[in-house]
Design a protein around this motif. Structure first.
Motif, PDB file in Angstrom:
ATOM      1  N   LEU A  79      26.872  36.418  -4.988  1.00  0.00           N
ATOM      2  CA  LEU A  79      27.376  37.588  -4.273  1.00  0.00           C
ATOM      3  C   LEU A  79      27.586  37.281  -2.791  1.00  0.00           C
ATOM      4  O   LEU A  79      28.605  37.651  -2.205  1.00  0.00           O
ATOM      5  CB  LEU A  79      26.394  38.754  -4.427  1.00  0.00           C
ATOM      6  N   ALA A  80      26.611  36.602  -2.179  1.00  0.00           N
ATOM      7  CA  ALA A  80      26.721  36.272  -0.755  1.00  0.00           C
ATOM      8  C   ALA A  80      27.857  35.293  -0.502  1.00  0.00           C
ATOM      9  O   ALA A  80      28.639  35.455   0.447  1.00  0.00           O
ATOM     10  CB  ALA A  80      25.393  35.691  -0.255  1.00  0.00           C
ATOM     11  N   ALA A  81      27.977  34.268  -1.355  1.00  0.00           N
ATOM     12  CA  ALA A  81      29.051  33.281  -1.186  1.00  0.00           C
ATOM     13  C   ALA A  81      30.415  33.928  -1.389  1.00  0.00           C
ATOM     14  O   ALA A  81      31.370  33.625  -0.658  1.00  0.00           O
ATOM     15  CB  ALA A  81      28.847  32.125  -2.178  1.00  0.00           C
ATOM     16  N   ALA A  82      30.534  34.801  -2.377  1.00  0.00           N
ATOM     17  CA  ALA A  82      31.807  35.479  -2.638  1.00  0.00           C
ATOM     18  C   ALA A  82      32.195  36.372  -1.466  1.00  0.00           C
ATOM     19  O   ALA A  82      33.366  36.441  -1.071  1.00  0.00           O
ATOM     20  CB  ALA A  82      31.709  36.288  -3.923  1.00  0.00           C
ATOM     21  N   ARG A  83      31.207  37.054  -0.914  1.00  0.00           N
ATOM     22  CA  ARG A  83      31.480  37.934   0.227  1.00  0.00           C
ATOM     23  C   ARG A  83      32.065  37.132   1.388  1.00  0.00           C
ATOM     24  O   ARG A  83      33.007  37.582   2.048  1.00  0.00           O
ATOM     25  CB  ARG A  83      30.187  38.629   0.647  1.00  0.00           C
ATOM     26  N   ARG A  84      31.514  35.942   1.620  1.00  0.00           N
ATOM     27  CA  ARG A  84      32.037  35.101   2.696  1.00  0.00           C
ATOM     28  C   ARG A  84      33.464  34.653   2.406  1.00  0.00           C
ATOM     29  O   ARG A  84      34.217  34.322   3.332  1.00  0.00           O
ATOM     30  CB  ARG A  84      31.120  33.890   2.902  1.00  0.00           C
ATOM     31  N   GLN A  85      33.841  34.623   1.141  1.00  0.00           N
ATOM     32  CA  GLN A  85      35.188  34.213   0.748  1.00  0.00           C
ATOM     33  C   GLN A  85      36.118  35.411   0.571  1.00  0.00           C
ATOM     34  O   GLN A  85      37.256  35.268   0.128  1.00  0.00           O
ATOM     35  CB  GLN A  85      35.122  33.437  -0.576  1.00  0.00           C
ATOM     36  N   ASP A 114      39.814  38.353 -11.558  1.00  0.00           N
ATOM     37  CA  ASP A 114      40.763  37.242 -11.441  1.00  0.00           C
ATOM     38  C   ASP A 114      40.256  35.948 -12.064  1.00  0.00           C
ATOM     39  O   ASP A 114      41.053  35.050 -12.351  1.00  0.00           O
ATOM     40  CB  ASP A 114      41.075  36.982  -9.965  1.00  0.00           C
ATOM     41  N   GLY A 115      38.950  35.808 -12.232  1.00  0.00           N
ATOM     42  CA  GLY A 115      38.395  34.576 -12.770  1.00  0.00           C
ATOM     43  C   GLY A 115      36.946  34.789 -13.155  1.00  0.00           C
ATOM     44  O   GLY A 115      36.353  35.833 -12.873  1.00  0.00           O
ATOM     45  N   LEU A 116      36.364  33.771 -13.785  1.00  0.00           N
ATOM     46  CA  LEU A 116      35.012  33.893 -14.332  1.00  0.00           C
ATOM     47  C   LEU A 116      34.157  32.695 -13.941  1.00  0.00           C
ATOM     48  O   LEU A 116      34.555  31.544 -14.148  1.00  0.00           O
ATOM     49  CB  LEU A 116      35.083  33.987 -15.860  1.00  0.00           C
ATOM     50  N   VAL A 139      34.924  28.651 -13.870  1.00  0.00           N
ATOM     51  CA  VAL A 139      33.979  27.672 -13.329  1.00  0.00           C
ATOM     52  C   VAL A 139      32.733  27.742 -14.197  1.00  0.00           C
ATOM     53  O   VAL A 139      32.118  28.801 -14.337  1.00  0.00           O
ATOM     54  CB  VAL A 139      33.629  27.956 -11.858  1.00  0.00           C
ATOM     55  N   LEU A 140      32.366  26.608 -14.767  1.00  0.00           N
ATOM     56  CA  LEU A 140      31.242  26.528 -15.705  1.00  0.00           C
ATOM     57  C   LEU A 140      29.978  26.135 -14.956  1.00  0.00           C
ATOM     58  O   LEU A 140      30.005  25.266 -14.073  1.00  0.00           O
ATOM     59  CB  LEU A 140      31.568  25.487 -16.774  1.00  0.00           C
ATOM     60  N   VAL A 301      31.749  29.277  -6.124  1.00  0.00           N
ATOM     61  CA  VAL A 301      32.666  30.265  -5.548  1.00  0.00           C
ATOM     62  C   VAL A 301      33.798  29.569  -4.808  1.00  0.00           C
ATOM     63  O   VAL A 301      34.961  30.006  -4.872  1.00  0.00           O
ATOM     64  CB  VAL A 301      31.906  31.228  -4.618  1.00  0.00           C
ATOM     65  N   ASP A 302      33.492  28.474  -4.122  1.00  0.00           N
ATOM     66  CA  ASP A 302      34.544  27.739  -3.411  1.00  0.00           C
ATOM     67  C   ASP A 302      35.571  27.183  -4.392  1.00  0.00           C
ATOM     68  O   ASP A 302      36.788  27.252  -4.146  1.00  0.00           O
ATOM     69  CB  ASP A 302      33.922  26.600  -2.595  1.00  0.00           C
ATOM     70  N   LEU A 303      35.111  26.629  -5.514  1.00  0.00           N
ATOM     71  CA  LEU A 303      36.044  26.133  -6.529  1.00  0.00           C
ATOM     72  C   LEU A 303      36.900  27.275  -7.079  1.00  0.00           C
ATOM     73  O   LEU A 303      38.106  27.121  -7.290  1.00  0.00           O
ATOM     74  CB  LEU A 303      35.276  25.457  -7.664  1.00  0.00           C
ATOM     75  N   MET A 304      36.276  28.423  -7.324  1.00  0.00           N
ATOM     76  CA  MET A 304      37.035  29.577  -7.806  1.00  0.00           C
ATOM     77  C   MET A 304      38.081  30.004  -6.798  1.00  0.00           C
ATOM     78  O   MET A 304      39.241  30.275  -7.145  1.00  0.00           O
ATOM     79  CB  MET A 304      36.066  30.729  -8.106  1.00  0.00           C
TER      80      MET A 304
END
Length: 335
Positions: A79-85, A114-116, A139-140, A301-304
């Motif tokens: 959640l935190a990483a996604a928020r930064r992105q 948009d992705g999983l 992303v696995l 999250v970066d790969l996504m």
């Protein structure tokens, strides 16, 4: 959006760029915009965004359960990483069931995402074909399935368990229990962590004693760690060390040892795996392996984000293995 722009002292376009995950924004500007979003309670109209751009700005995270501390804390990191992105996250617990994991793979939530980011626990290597040909980025996570067709972020399970076992062996312990064994034919992390445990023993000329193996088929929870520890002790085998395959098992095991009057680490040294928050506040504090949970979340999250920006088919899939750290605390003898 205009209200957010006024609150943050930026343009509406800048607000849009931040919320869309545009990468070339100053960190200070991004933080001001997100603070204004929080202060004003601004919520994105997902349906309108999809109609306008074909993207929702939302990704899904599918994990076995949130009640297991590792997955709960991993979800927080994602959640935190996604928020930064500039992304939002829909969390979907799959209940440690095949049905739940297959459902997560079926176009998540009717195209509202948009992705999983997917952490399977029951799907097997024979199911790897299910990860191919998807029309959304995937992303696995974890060790249950490996595929060279999708991005994958994992950890050093064998090396981590071996380091945990070596720490006890270096302290002169020779009767080391392993807690977290599973009877499942494809047990993912459990199999790999047992391999590290076994390799450490064999390197010292020691054999695995079946009486020292604690089984936890009902799940890697504290209660099952206590039960597995009790079963090992009740067998009558000598125990002077414990390698638990996660911290919850280790904390349960420490409770059982102390109830029986055994002192930690004087009588029995204990090492866990995962470095959950509880490990820093158990009594005694728990020595553990930090498998790089924050790194796993940030890289996933970066790969996504990159797949969303460049297209799922752009560039070869990435396999990333996070760094690990051995964190020594009070539950093991000082070196």
């Amino acid at each position: 959006m205009a209200d957010v722009a006024r609150q943050a002292g930026v343009s509406k376009k800048t607000v849009s760029n931040v919320l869309s995950g545009y990468p070339y924004i100053r960190d200070s500007t991004r933080e001001r915009v997100l603070a204004a979003v929080d202060a004003l309670g601004y919520e994105i109209n997902v349906q309108a965004r999809i109609l306008r751009s074909g993207r929702s700005g939302v990704i899904a995270l599918a994990v076995p359960e949130l009640g297991q501390p590792y997955f709960g804390e991993l979800a927080d990191e994602v959640l935190a990483a996604a928020r930064r992105q500039g992304l939002q996250v829909l969390i979907e617990p799959t209940g440690f069931t095949r049905e739940g994991e297959l459902e997560a793979l079926r176009v998540p939530r009717g195209r509202l995402v948009d992705g999983l980011v997917f952490s399977p626990a029951t799907l097997e290597q024979a199911d790897a074909h299910l990860l191919e040909g998807l029309d959304y980025p995937l992303v696995l996570l974890g060790e249950q399935i490996f595929s060279d067709r999708v991005d994958h972020v994992t950890m050093h399970n064998v090396e981590g368990a071996r380091a945990a076992t070596d720490l006890l062996l270096d302290a002169g312990r020779r009767h080391i229990a392993a807690l977290g064994m599973l009877h499942a034919p494809t047990a993912g992390s459990a199999t790999l962590r047992f391999t590290g445990y076994r390799e450490a023993l064999e390197a010292r000329g020691l054999e695995v004693d079946a009486r020292l193996l604690g089984w936890a088929d009902a799940g890697w929870h504290r209660s099952n760690g206590a039960r597995a520890m009790a079963a090992v002790l009740d067998s009558g085998v000598e125990v002077d060390g414990v390698v638990a395959f996660n911290d919850a098992l280790a904390i349960g095991a420490m409770h059982e040892l102390q109830v029986r009057g055994l002192a930690i680490p004087r009588d029995v040294g204990v090492v866990g795996f995962d470095d959950i928050e509880d490990a820093r506040f158990s009594v005694p504090t728990l020595t553990t392996i930090d498998p790089g949970r924050r790194e796993i979340a940030e890289v996933a999250v970066d790969l996504m984000r990159r797949r969303l920006d460049t297209g799922a088919e752009q560039g070869p899939p990435v396999l990333h293995v996070a760094d690990l750290r051995l964190i020594e605390r009070e539950s093991t003898p000082p070196r």
